[in-house]
Design an enzyme around this catalytic site. Structure first.
Site, mmCIF file in Angstrom:
data_model
loop_
_atom_site.group_PDB
_atom_site.id
_atom_site.type_symbol
_atom_site.label_atom_id
_atom_site.label_comp_id
_atom_site.label_asym_id
_atom_site.label_seq_id
_atom_site.Cartn_x
_atom_site.Cartn_y
_atom_site.Cartn_z
ATOM 1 N N GLU A 94 0.798 -1.228 0.000
ATOM 2 C CA GLU A 94 0.000 0.000 0.000
ATOM 3 C C GLU A 94 0.833 1.282 0.000
ATOM 4 O O GLU A 94 0.393 2.300 -0.527
ATOM 5 C CB GLU A 94 -0.936 -0.002 1.227
ATOM 6 C CG GLU A 94 -1.930 -1.145 1.255
ATOM 7 C CD GLU A 94 -2.973 -1.047 0.154
ATOM 8 O OE1 GLU A 94 -3.326 0.089 -0.224
ATOM 9 O OE2 GLU A 94 -3.418 -2.098 -0.338
ATOM 10 N N SER A 364 -46.939 -23.185 42.665
ATOM 11 C CA SER A 364 -46.475 -23.802 43.912
ATOM 12 C C SER A 364 -44.973 -23.721 44.115
ATOM 13 O O SER A 364 -44.475 -24.071 45.192
ATOM 14 C CB SER A 364 -46.917 -25.268 43.960
ATOM 15 O OG SER A 364 -48.320 -25.357 44.070
#
Length: 684
Positions: A94, A364
């Site tokens: 690059e 319950s």
């Protein structure tokens, strides 16, 4: 001198003066521009390098299990931690003059401009790494002269205020590599299932190749183009002296093995847990004065991957293929560490967490909290009360309530607390609430971690108040932890992007909220749901799980017309499950009703597999005695329904089960039991 010579001399002088004047003007203009640029840069100051960073989640053993990101999946990595091959590959490909220029490669720019002018386009790119970094940080990828000018200005400011290594590090962490991955670390993990510091030369060249055009050079989507570009990167690295010819040859022939499947599997780990853990992390960071949106956090959690995988597997096996939903959570008894969490059948379809967000009636399953309060008020496992059809009056006589049992049958005689909890008798529960009062019941629920204030209605004894599964499981876990106020925890530590530890969980000495004796007695009472000796007009509620049971568990189920709860624990681990429909539908199908128990018992058995069964060990002040469950007396051969019962020292029975007075009192031979209670009263 001839006139023609004079004119030539005069013209040359004028030309030199003009050239000199133009040169001075150009130099002055250039100096002015440079000064202006410098002033511009100084006035605006250093540009921010802040970018969104993904936060990592680790399990309790330090293995990555997922991430959290706002816009871009990016894991910041220091330049010193990046594979040298990778940094060299980018520079060679690059911007080979990166460490020599001041942000601009003028020869490349000139060449690109000439080509653009000739073609009347903006196709040629000659951006340096600094310019690309500026574009990644502040601009779009629009191809226009305006954008290129702004890119140059930002690049100049970056070069003024930051050194080359800082710029290169930032660039490597902001490049887009396709598939939602930003930065070399995210790309490395996605494509090769490893950190960027572990990349081989051929892998580094592949990563660098993608940056030219993720949609074109992705090895996943375009393997041939990716391969061609990788070879170009290797050639460039050799050409400029970053690698030797032999290194290039080896890398060129080396096979590239993608491991994107490993990434996909990682992303599927415990999404409901990670979502809840992030919320807890946000609260912790806010308390520490940090902003969660900074990102880049490494969050070590309490998740146990074996527990999580087991939970997901058994849920997948036993959940019916309909709209039935599930919430499941497990936590360690001694620490409160949440080891697994499933908040629904499919996170992709619904991220609503039915463990932490859904408030449902536990039925319950609320009774152990009621009986914990009763034990403190003097009840014991051998407290007998008549469980017959009863109409309860409340609200100063203006309202009545007539509970029934699941099969519509009643004992019609005194039964013990031990039997009442094992078979889940509802009359006994409401009479217990009648005896101890709402205030004591509410206080106990709150002490155990349930955010509730019970309304004054007898039905609350049977779990009609809305609560979350996490609250209920926390309450049971505090019973499992011998009455200690253990808090549920998901986050163990948080480290920021610089490696600084922001938070580390310290388990303080917890408060004793229930005596060890009461906690153990209640625990042993909850083992009764698996014991057929208690079956009578109602069956012990856990008998369907008993064939798979290989070790002691204490548990309680709960059922409403829309909800199935089951919460229980071994000495080391608590697990809770809810199943039901999100809204507007009742539980009717037998498979729907059976799912919770099948999932719970399979999970507990599989996560404990291979370990020695742990017994529940009584503390001092508690004694074990074999009793006759019909009378509550000490068992002898003549009494066949015998069971080991744990009671406090003061509650140890003194009569044999054959004692006539005991049989008359506790077996229903007398019309009124000694423990028969008066009509409902709200005076405490």
């Amino acid at each position: 001198m001839k006139r023609t010579d004079y004119k030539k001399t005069t013209n040359r002088k004028k030309y030199r003066k003009r050239i000199f004047s133009i040169s001075i003007t150009l130099i002055t203009a250039a100096v002015t521009v440079m000064i202006a640029l410098r002033l511009y840069a100084q006035i605006l100051g250093a540009p921010s390098l802040s970018v969104p960073k993904a936060s990592l989640f680790l399990d309790q053993n330090g293995h990555q299990i997922g991430d959290h990101f706002s816009q871009q999946r990016r894991y910041w990595i220091k330049l010193d931690d990046v594979s040298p091959f990778l940094a060299d590959a980018f520079i060679a490909t690059e911007d080979r003059q990166f460490y020599e220029h001041n942000g601009f490669d003028y020869s490349r720019i000139a060449g690109a401009v000439l080509k653009d002018v000739k073609t009347m386009s903006k196709a040629q790119g000659a951006s340096s790494i600094t310019q690309q970094y500026a574009r990644n940080l502040y601009l779009t990828h629009e191809k226009s002269w305006t954008r290129k000018i702004r890119e140059a200005l930002f690049a100049y400011r970056l070069e003024v205020f930051y050194d080359k290594d800082t710029i290169l590090e930032g660039y490597l962490n902001t490049v887009y590599f396709g598939h939602g991955m930003y930065g070399v670390e995210a790309a490395s993990r996605f494509y090769f299932s490893k950190s960027a510091n572990e990349l081989t030369l051929e892998e580094a060249a592949t990563i660098a190749a993608i940056a030219k055009g993720p949609s074109i050079y992705s090895p996943l989507d375009n393997p041939e183009r990716s391969r061609d570009r990788q070879l170009l990167v290797l050639n460039q690295m050799e050409k400029y002296g970053y690698i030797t010819s032999s290194q290039k040859e080896r890398a060129s022939t080396g096979a590239i093995v993608l491991k994107t499947e490993s990434w996909k599997e990682t992303k599927q780990v415990a999404p409901y847990f990670l979502d809840a853990a992030w919320q807890q992390a946000e609260e912790i960071l806010a308390e520490k004065g940090r902003v969660p949106a900074e990102g880049g956090w490494t969050i070590r959690t309490t998740l146990d991957q074996q527990h999580q995988q087991t939970a997901e597997n058994v849920i997948k096996e036993w959940m019916p293929e309909n709209e039935l939903q599930v919430g499941f959570v497990s936590m360690e008894a001694d620490t409160g560490y949440i080891t697994s969490m499933v908040g629904g059948v499919d996170f992709a379809e619904s991220s609503f967490n039915r463990v932490t967000q859904a408030k449902r009636q536990p039925g319950s399953a609320m009774k152990p909290i009621l009986y914990a309060a009763a034990l403190e008020k003097g009840f014991n496992p051998l407290t007998f009360m008549t469980a017959e059809k009863t109409i309860f009056t409340y609200d100063d006589g203006r309202s009545t309530y007539e509970p029934s049992n699941i099969n519509g049958k009643f004992a019609g005689k005194p039964i013990s607390l031990a039997q009442a909890i094992a078979i889940s008798d509802n009359i006994y529960a409401v009479k217990t609430l009648e005896e101890i009062g709402y205030k004591q019941y509410t206080k106990m629920a709150q002490r155990l971690g349930i955010d509730v204030s019970f309304q004054e209605s007898p039905a609350v004894a049977l779990g009609t108040s809305d609560v979350t599964l996490l609250e209920m499981t926390t309450a049971y876990n505090r019973i499992a932890s011998e009455g200690v106020q253990v808090k549920p925890q998901m986050v163990l530590s948080i480290t920021d992007s610089t490696g600084k530890v922001v938070y580390e969980y310290e388990q303080k000495k917890p408060k004793q909220i229930l005596s060890k004796q009461d906690a153990f007695v209640l625990t042993h009472l909850m083992t009764g749901m698996f014991d057929p000796v208690f079956s009578d007009y109602l069956s012990a509620t856990g008998l369907s799980m008993r064939p798979k049971q290989s070790r002691p568990y204490a548990a309680k189920s709960g059922t409403t017309i829309s909800d199935q709860y089951l919460i229980g624990f071994s000495p080391s681990l608590t697990a809770g499950i809810w199943t039901g429909f999100d809204r507007g539908k009742q539980l009717e199908d037998l498979n729907d009703k059976a799912a919770s128990k099948k999932i719970w018992i399979d999970f507990m058995e599989k996560v404990h597999e291979g370990s020695t069964p742990e017994p529940f060990l009584p503390p001092s002040g508690v004694q074990g005695v074999i009793v006759d469950i019909e009378t509550g007396g000490i068992a002898v051969n003549e009494c066949t329904k015998q069971r080991l019962m744990y009671v406090r020292d003061k509650d140890v029975p003194k009569k044999l089960c054959t004692d006539r007075s005991l049989r008359e009192q506790n077996s229903g031979e007398q019309e009124n039991s000694k423990m028969e209670l008066f009509p409902f009263s709200f005076f405490e």
